[in-house]
Design an enzyme around this catalytic site. Structure first.
Site, PDB file in Angstrom:
ATOM      1  N   SER A 182      71.936  28.524  54.233  1.00 23.97           N
ATOM      2  CA  SER A 182      72.777  29.503  55.280  1.00 23.97           C
ATOM      3  C   SER A 182      74.400  28.755  55.228  1.00 23.97           C
ATOM      4  CB  SER A 182      72.467  29.344  56.793  1.00 23.97           C
ATOM      5  OG  SER A 182      72.294  28.004  57.014  1.00 23.97           O
ATOM      6  N   HIS A 210      67.114  32.781  56.795  1.00 23.15           N
ATOM      7  CA  HIS A 210      68.025  33.603  56.380  1.00 23.15           C
ATOM      8  C   HIS A 210      67.603  34.635  55.226  1.00 23.15           C
ATOM      9  CE1 HIS A 210      71.482  32.267  58.599  1.00 23.15           C
ATOM     10  NE2 HIS A 210      70.971  31.106  58.526  1.00 23.15           N
ATOM     11  N   LYS A 241      67.294  36.228  63.368  1.00 27.03           N
ATOM     12  CA  LYS A 241      68.746  36.548  62.392  1.00 27.03           C
ATOM     13  C   LYS A 241      68.491  37.845  62.023  1.00 27.03           C
ATOM     14  CE  LYS A 241      69.326  31.871  61.689  1.00 27.03           C
ATOM     15  NZ  LYS A 241      68.789  30.675  61.115  1.00 27.03           N
TER      16      LYS A 241
HETATM   17  C1  LIG Z   1      68.414  29.468  61.852  1.00 21.83           C
HETATM   18  C2  LIG Z   1      67.499  28.570  61.201  1.00 21.83           C
HETATM   19  C3  LIG Z   1      66.154  28.108  61.912  1.00 21.83           C
HETATM   20  C4  LIG Z   1      66.353  28.090  63.171  1.00 21.83           C
HETATM   21  O1  LIG Z   1      65.774  29.446  63.679  1.00 21.83           O
HETATM   22  P1  LIG Z   1      65.716  29.848  65.089  1.00 21.83           P
HETATM   23  O2  LIG Z   1      64.946  31.154  65.263  1.00 21.83           O
HETATM   24  O3  LIG Z   1      67.152  30.243  65.603  1.00 21.83           O
HETATM   25  O4  LIG Z   1      65.441  28.715  66.150  1.00 21.83           O
HETATM   26  C5  LIG Z   1      65.235  27.318  61.120  1.00 21.83           C
HETATM   27  N1  LIG Z   1      65.629  26.992  59.810  1.00 21.83           N
HETATM   28  C6  LIG Z   1      66.505  27.632  58.915  1.00 21.83           C
HETATM   29  C7  LIG Z   1      66.745  27.518  57.740  1.00 21.83           C
HETATM   30  C8  LIG Z   1      67.661  28.274  59.818  1.00 21.83           C
HETATM   31  O5  LIG Z   1      68.635  28.913  59.017  1.00 21.83           O
END
Ligand SMILES: *Cc1c(COP(=O)(O)O)cnc(C)c1O
Length: 393
Positions: A182, A210, A241
């Site tokens: 990300s 992502h 997301k």
């Molecule tokens: C954003 C993200 C998470 C966390 O996800 P949430 O649902 O916001 O807790 C986990 N792993 C990766 C690779 C992320 O980018």
């Protein structure tokens, strides 16, 4: 302040001196292409709301409907007090969407990683982890008690070397990689990674937070992007997301998913998603299955913005997705750049250590399907003005 807490003040002061203190802004509007931030209307280049679902009318209507029927809370942990049927329905729909045998949902992507990794490996085992993996993967690895062996970022050759070096020392090996990284917007070379892990019979897990709703056919994720259905043992994902809601998911082999349902600690010791979250997530799956229009628009917007930024002379790094990093290097320069952009009416945050390595600070622009061409052009003009002012271009 009492003496035993003085350290906290000193730590905060030290962050401020290094330009690493995170000043969190306040949003007083729904998510969308434009936001009201600290009382000012600004163009939103920050959120992970890739498809605009966080405030989509169908999502909002679904939530209103289910709250009338099921109320607001799940009541308890699913494994103790029983699971609501809607949670099972969501898991079934997600499994079909992803083309896997089974799926389990969690409160967040973060807790999905904390649940999953300790279920797959323990003290006698080794984890091969991409050096740029997300913090929740790192924490899940630490919780498992397994030995963590880092391989060079997105480097299948280095992965194979480390598998060969370590194979004999552990009961089981597990390889874990982010799908989309990300901070840079690049993709894991999952095809090459799978070649290596299958050759050496090592388990493979990908965290596609992502990529879910972004890459692959109609947003079906990185496994779909590389055509690796049934080959990657376990996929972790998030619904916070592109799905625009909240919640984590783990998808894959039915036996592994059942094992996580029996033993995953955030599943058996923490309450489930609320019915409202579940209804919204179900609607997100409906929308993704109905049409690829939003995913297509997201990519069109991302490709346009990146190409124009390059023409202006910005370094947008290695991105292969709509995530657009604008590489600046120094953390204070990145902070100043973000402040100047805000003055120009553009909300784009600076990222510094520990989110990215020291000396690799950047502005990260999150493009969304909700941006119009006019929005993107306004953003580009602001970047051009600030870039010249701060002598970046
Ligand atoms: C954003 C993200 C998470 C966390 O996800 P949430 O649902 O916001 O807790 C986990 N792993 C990766 C690779 C992320 O980018």
């Amino acid at each position: 302040m009492s003496h035993r807490l003085v350290w906290a003040e000193e730590e905060l002061q030290s962050l401020k001196e290094k330009g690493l203190f995170n000043q969190i802004r306040t949003i007083s509007s729904p998510q969308g292409a434009w936001l009201v931030v600290d009382g000012k209307k600004v163009l939103n280049f920050c959120s992970n709301n890739y498809l605009g679902l966080a405030n989509h009318p169908k999502m909002v209507a679904a939530v209103k409907g289910i709250v009338d029927k099921y109320g607001v809370g799940p009541g308890a942990v699913r494994s103790i007090a029983g699971t609501m049927d809607v949670h099972l329905e969501l898991e079934d729909r997600l499994a079909k969407f992803k083309g896997v045998e089974a799926c389990i949902s969690f409160q967040s992507g973060f807790s999905a990683n904390l649940a999953t990794i300790p279920c797959l490996v323990g003290k006698e085992d080794g984890i091969l982890s991409d050096e740029l993996n997300h913090a929740s993967i790192i924490d899940g690895c630490r919780l498992s008690g397994a030995t963590i062996i880092r391989f060079n970022h997105a480097d299948a050759e280095d992965l194979e070397k480390k598998i060969i070096e370590n194979k004999e020392n552990y009961r089981r090996l597990l390889t874990i990689t982010d799908g989309v990284f990300s901070m840079d917007g690049d993709l894991a070379p999952l095809d090459k990674i799978y070649e290596v892990t299958s050759k050496h019979d090592v388990m493979l897990m990908v965290d596609d937070a992502h990529g879910e709703g972004v890459v692959g056919k109609g947003g079906r994720g990185i496994v779909d992007h590389f055509g690796l259905h049934g080959k990657v043992d376990i996929e972790v994902g998030t619904m916070s997301k592109a799905f625009g809601v909240m919640g984590g998911m783990v998808a894959g082999n039915a036996k592994l998913i059942e094992w996580i349902r029996q033993r995953g600690r955030p599943f058996i010791f923490s309450s489930a998603l609320t019915p409202a979250d579940v209804a919204a997530c179900l609607t997100a799956v409906d929308l993704l299955e109905e049409s690829t229009e939003l995913v297509d628009r997201l990519w069109k917007n991302g490709n346009y913005f990146k190409a124009e930024m390059k023409k202006l002379g910005f370094d947008t790094g290695l991105s292969q997705t709509p995530i657009t990093p604008v590489m600046l290097g120094d953390a204070n320069l990145a902070k100043d750049f973000s402040k100047e952009l805000f003055n120009e009416g553009v909300f784009a945050m600076a990222l510094g250590f520990p989110t990215v390595p020291i000396g690799k600070a950047r502005i990260r622009v999150m493009i969304s399907a909700t941006h119009s061409k006019n929005d993107l052009d306004k953003g580009l003009q602001a970047f051009e003005r600030v870039g010249r002012k701060l002598k970046v271009i």
